[in-house]
Structure formats: C-alpha cells, structure tokens
Design a protein around this motif. Structure first.
Motif, short mmCIF file in Angstrom:
data_model
loop_
_atom_site.label_atom_id
_atom_site.label_comp_id
_atom_site.label_asym_id
_atom_site.label_seq_id
_atom_site.Cartn_x
_atom_site.Cartn_y
_atom_site.Cartn_z
N ARG A 246 0.86 -1.13 -0.08
CA ARG A 246 0.02 0.05 -0.01
C ARG A 246 0.84 1.28 0.08
N LEU A 247 2.08 1.12 0.44
CA LEU A 247 2.84 2.43 0.77
C LEU A 247 4.39 1.97 0.59
N ARG A 248 4.98 2.49 -0.31
CA ARG A 248 6.41 1.86 -0.38
C ARG A 248 7.43 2.87 -0.20
N ASP A 249 7.10 4.12 -0.32
CA ASP A 249 8.16 5.19 -0.39
C ASP A 249 8.00 5.85 1.21
N THR A 250 8.43 5.27 2.11
CA THR A 250 8.39 5.71 3.58
C THR A 250 9.91 5.33 3.87
N SER A 251 10.41 5.83 4.92
CA SER A 251 11.72 5.63 5.33
C SER A 251 12.07 4.19 5.37
N VAL A 252 11.31 3.42 5.99
CA VAL A 252 11.33 1.99 5.87
C VAL A 252 11.46 1.32 4.54
N GLY A 253 10.24 1.67 4.18
CA GLY A 253 10.01 1.30 2.73
C GLY A 253 10.91 1.33 1.45
N LEU A 254 11.73 2.79 1.82
CA LEU A 254 12.61 2.81 0.78
C LEU A 254 13.95 2.03 0.92
N ARG A 255 14.25 1.95 2.38
CA ARG A 255 15.41 0.95 2.49
C ARG A 255 15.26 -0.31 2.18
N LEU A 256 13.78 -1.01 2.37
CA LEU A 256 13.72 -2.23 1.92
C LEU A 256 13.69 -2.31 0.23
N GLN A 257 13.21 -1.24 -0.25
CA GLN A 257 13.41 -1.35 -1.65
C GLN A 257 14.74 -1.29 -2.27
N LEU A 258 15.66 -0.59 -1.80
CA LEU A 258 17.01 -0.56 -2.16
C LEU A 258 17.65 -1.48 -1.78
N TRP A 259 17.52 -2.35 -0.74
CA TRP A 259 18.04 -3.57 -0.21
C TRP A 259 17.80 -4.61 -1.24
#
Length: 426
Positions: free
Chosen positions: A269-282
């Motif tokens: 539902r929401l990917r561009d958060t502080s945690v979400g951005l890190r998980l995407q980049l990882w």
C-alpha cells in the motif's frame, strides 16, 4: 615501546596532535577531515623517509599487522572490481586509498609513549561535543533533521551516529586520569556522554541507539570478573536495554513507525516511506549482486542499475531517482564489489575487532581501555552500517581508519612497555 632517538619525537607529537584534532574537525568543519588527514599522511611519510635515511631500523608498520591488513582490503576490492568492469572510478579509488594511507600513521605513532597517546581522549570528547552542538543548533533553529548546511555537512543519521559513538568512546576512557582533578575529569566525560544521548534523542534518529547493546557487550566481555558474575551482568544489561527500548518506543514517534511502515510495505500500500525505501533499495542491491556475484557491477553503475530495475518494477521511480546508495554498507559492497567487496568490509571491521578483543582483559589498564574503545568503534560502525552508509563519502573514512591506528598503537605500545618494565629488576 620501540626505542628511537629523541629527535624523532617531533613526528610522534605532531601526529598525535593532528589525530586528536581529527574528530573535532571531522564533525564541525566542512573539509576539515580531509585537511587533517592528508596533513597526517604527509607527516607520516616524512617520518618514514627520515627514519630510513638515518638508518634507525624499522618504521613500525608491523605494530598491529591485522589492523594494517584490514585497512588495505577496500583498495584491493576496488581494484579487482575496476579490472572486472574495465573502469576505474576516481572517487571510489581515492576513498579506498585513504584507508590504506592511514596505515602510514603507525610510523610516527609507534614511537609515541603511551602517556602521550592517552590524550586521544580529548579528541573523542571534543568531537562528540561538536556533533551534539550541531544537532541541537539544527533543532533550535527550526531546521529539524535537515543538518546538511551545518557543521561538516553530514546528514542527521550519520551525524547522530558519530556523535553517539564518540561520546560513548569518551565514556570508556573514564579509568584514565590525565589531569590533576580526576573527579572533574570523570564528570566531564559523563557529561559529554549524557549530552550526546540528549542530542541523539532530540534528533529522533533511531539507528544510533544500536550502539548501546554494543556498549553492553564490550562492558560484559571486558570485565575482569568470574564467568558467573559476567553472566549476571549480561542479564542485567539485557533487562536495562529492554526497558530502554520500551521507553524509546513511547517517547520517540519514529520508533513506532517502524512496524507500521513495514506492514504497509509488505501489503503493497505504501512503499516510499523511510523503512519502505530502505527495503526497496536492499532488494535492488541483491538483484544487482546476482548480475555479477563475485566482483559486482561497479560503483559507477549503481544509479543506472537502479533506473533499470525501476523500469522492471523492482522499486519505485521515486526511490531510483532520489537515492544512489542502499543505506547499508554491506549491501553496497555486495552490489558494487560482489563477494570480494563483502569480504573486504567484513575484514575491515572484523580483523581489528578480533585484534582488540584479545586485549580487552589485559593486565595493563591502558591496554584494556584502548582495546575496549577499539572494539566499540569496530562493532559500532558495523552496527550503524546495517541501516546507513557510514562510508558514503571520502571525508567519513579518516575518522574510522585513524582511530584504528591510534588505538592499536596505544594498545601495542603500552603492552610492550609493561612487559619491559616487568623484566627490570627491582
């Protein structure tokens, strides 16, 4: 301690003065870290040449071989990846070269007396105070967590991490007494540590608190007590850390967001958060690693690879456009330099940590304290590297590498002197 003619003391005193200045310059002045570091390198080269010309024996580069080897690993990894991708990234080359150049400091510092080297504590305290002041000035001026225009131009996370690390390292120097007012000296070290805790708490930085379990580990492992007592100490530390975690969860709103943002990311539902951005980049970094597992895709290819993965839907366009690194030193090494890069950064932290861990319960107090600080810095940097790139820029390299050489020289010199004193007849 390695004996030298008295006239070589100018090199060791000069190197020590610059090394003490480094933490303050690194956290308070833009470009200060680079200026002090290359001054140290120039002084060390002059010392090495002078020693050879006068035929005064070795240059002290074997004072702590595992630490020196660890500082050479990033350059070896960079050169192998450059050969693999047929490109030599200038900035990455200089950054990895700075690790190796720091080993030259063993030349003047191996000639320094332990009582001189203990004055490194003032650099730790000054650096932590400087970082705390920059953080508090940013908060009081209304800039909040945007601190890139203040001090040495670090982002809020890196600055808070370094402030906490230096303040905690300064606290570990409490057994040393270098002034005629020991109570005031101990009070100053405790006050600097408390100031760092307050600044980090007000900055709402989360990763900095990972240092406290590291401190507990160093404290328990370094205690010269029976095993049963240390187990009891470990249980008490675990209880205190659990209580602190609960306190932080309710007092820092950004801690409560960790679970919430993770669930939102997993639900899509929401990917561009502080945690979400890190998980995407990882995730993207692991995809890059699979492209060239052994030597990586090369640092200069990271951003283009992010854009390509964004077009495939692996991460959002926002993440690919606004970030050029994965907020994790280990995954950055894995993506850009492959398995070789991961082994290099593990060695960069692990070899010095192993060397210091063997000395944290030494009979000599100076050796014990130096080893505990060294172990704290190695493990602290490693912990911070899980959620932030501590070596994102070249200017962040000298603080770690120079500290390793300074602490290894202190632990080695003090231990050598203690053994020599023990053999002298009463």
């Amino acid at each position: 301690m390695t004996s030298r003619p008295a006239d070589f003391g100018i090199y060791s005193r000069g190197a020590l003065a610059l090394a003490v200045l480094l933490p303050l310059a690194a956290l308070s002045v833009r470009g200060g870290s680079t200026l002090v570091f290359y001054s140290l390198v120039a002084l060390s080269l002059a010392a090495a040449v002078d020693i050879r010309l006068r035929g005064s024996g070795g240059t002290g580069l074997r004072v702590a071989a595992p630490v020196a080897c660890a500082l050479a690993l990033p350059l070896a990894s960079t050169l192998l990846t450059a050969w693999s991708v047929a490109a030599l990234p200038g900035s990455e080359l200089e950054k990895s070269l700075r690790f190796l150049l720091a080993a030259l400091l063993f030349v003047p510092l191996s000639m320094a007396r332990p009582e001189w080297l203990r004055h490194m504590q003032w650099g730790l305290l000054a650096g932590s105070c400087s970082g705390s002041i920059v953080i508090l000035c940013g908060i009081w001026s209304g800039q909040g967590r945007d601190l890139t225009d203040l001090g040495a131009n670090y982002n809020a996370v890196t600055l808070a991490n370094l402030t906490m690390l230096l303040g905690t390292a300064g606290l570990l120097t409490t057994p040393w007494t270098l002034t005629a007012r020991p109570r005031i000296e101990r009070g100053l070290k405790i006050a600097v540590f408390v100031l760092a805790l307050c600044a980090v708490h007000l900055s709402e930085t989360r990763s900095s608190w990972m240092l406290l379990p590291v401190l507990a580990l160093v404290f328990v492992c370094g205690a010269r007590l029976p095993l049963r007592t240390r187990i009891a100490m470990a249980a008490a530390c675990a209880a205190l850390l659990a209580a602190l975690a609960v306190l932080l969860y309710f007092s820092n709103p950004r801690f409560a967001l960790i679970a919430q943002e993770t669930l939102l990311f997993l639900d899509g539902r929401l990917r561009d958060t502080s945690v979400g951005l890190r998980l995407q980049l990882w995730h993207a970094s692991l995809e890059m690693f699979l492209q060239n597992p052994w030597l990586g895709i090369g640092p200069d290819n990271f951003r283009p690879a992010l854009q390509a993965l964004a077009r495939e839907g692996v991460l959002t366009t926002y993440a690919a456009t606004n970030f050029g690194e994965p907020h994790n030193d280990f995954l950055a090494a894995l993506a850009c330099n492959g398995v070789v890069g991961l082994l290099a950064i593990l060695g960069l932290y692990g070899l010095p940590a192993w060397w210091f861990s063997r000395r944290i319960r030494d009979a000599d107090r100076t050796v014990r304290v130096a080893a505990r600080i060294g172990l704290l810095l190695c493990l602290g940097y490693a912990a911070f590297s899980l959620t932030e790139m501590m070596f994102r820029a070249m200017r962040s390299v000298p603080l770690y590498s120079v500290s390793m050489v300074l602490l290894a020289s202190l632990a080695r010199n003090a231990g050598t002197r203690a053994r020599k004193d023990a053999t002298v007849p009463a």
